[in-house]
Design a protein around this motif. Sequence first.
Motif, PDB file in Angstrom:
ATOM      1  N   ASP A  55       0.824  -1.212   0.000  1.00  0.00           N
ATOM      2  CA  ASP A  55       0.000   0.000   0.000  1.00  0.00           C
ATOM      3  C   ASP A  55       0.863   1.268   0.000  1.00  0.00           C
ATOM      4  O   ASP A  55       0.525   2.254  -0.650  1.00  0.00           O
ATOM      5  N   SER A 114      -5.724   0.312  -6.609  1.00  0.00           N
ATOM      6  CA  SER A 114      -5.762  -1.147  -6.511  1.00  0.00           C
ATOM      7  C   SER A 114      -6.284  -1.766  -7.800  1.00  0.00           C
ATOM      8  O   SER A 114      -5.724  -2.745  -8.292  1.00  0.00           O
ATOM      9  N   LYS A 168      -2.205  -6.548   0.323  1.00  0.00           N
ATOM     10  CA  LYS A 168      -2.120  -5.203   0.894  1.00  0.00           C
ATOM     11  C   LYS A 168      -2.392  -5.188   2.393  1.00  0.00           C
ATOM     12  O   LYS A 168      -1.829  -4.376   3.118  1.00  0.00           O
TER      13      LYS A 168
END
Length: 79
Positions: A8, A18, A36
């Motif tokens: 992230d 994403s 993530k």
Amino acid sequence: MSIIVNLDVMMAKRKISSSELAAKIDLTLANLSILKNNKAKAIRFSTLEAICKALDCQPGDILEFVDDGKTNGADDNSE
């Protein structure tokens, strides 16, 4: 011992969403979310390679080893 996934952080640095990353590396959003959120137990080298290519980074930019203190004798009361 723990391996922390800083995906992230790298995605934020590269300003990529994403959904955009998932499409680039041919991974489902669900599986990307698992990575993530540090829920993954393993990662394929081919997936790691695809992530590094898409984000123009090194594996060490994404993966981090954190010692939980148990391996250095900190919890050892043998003195």
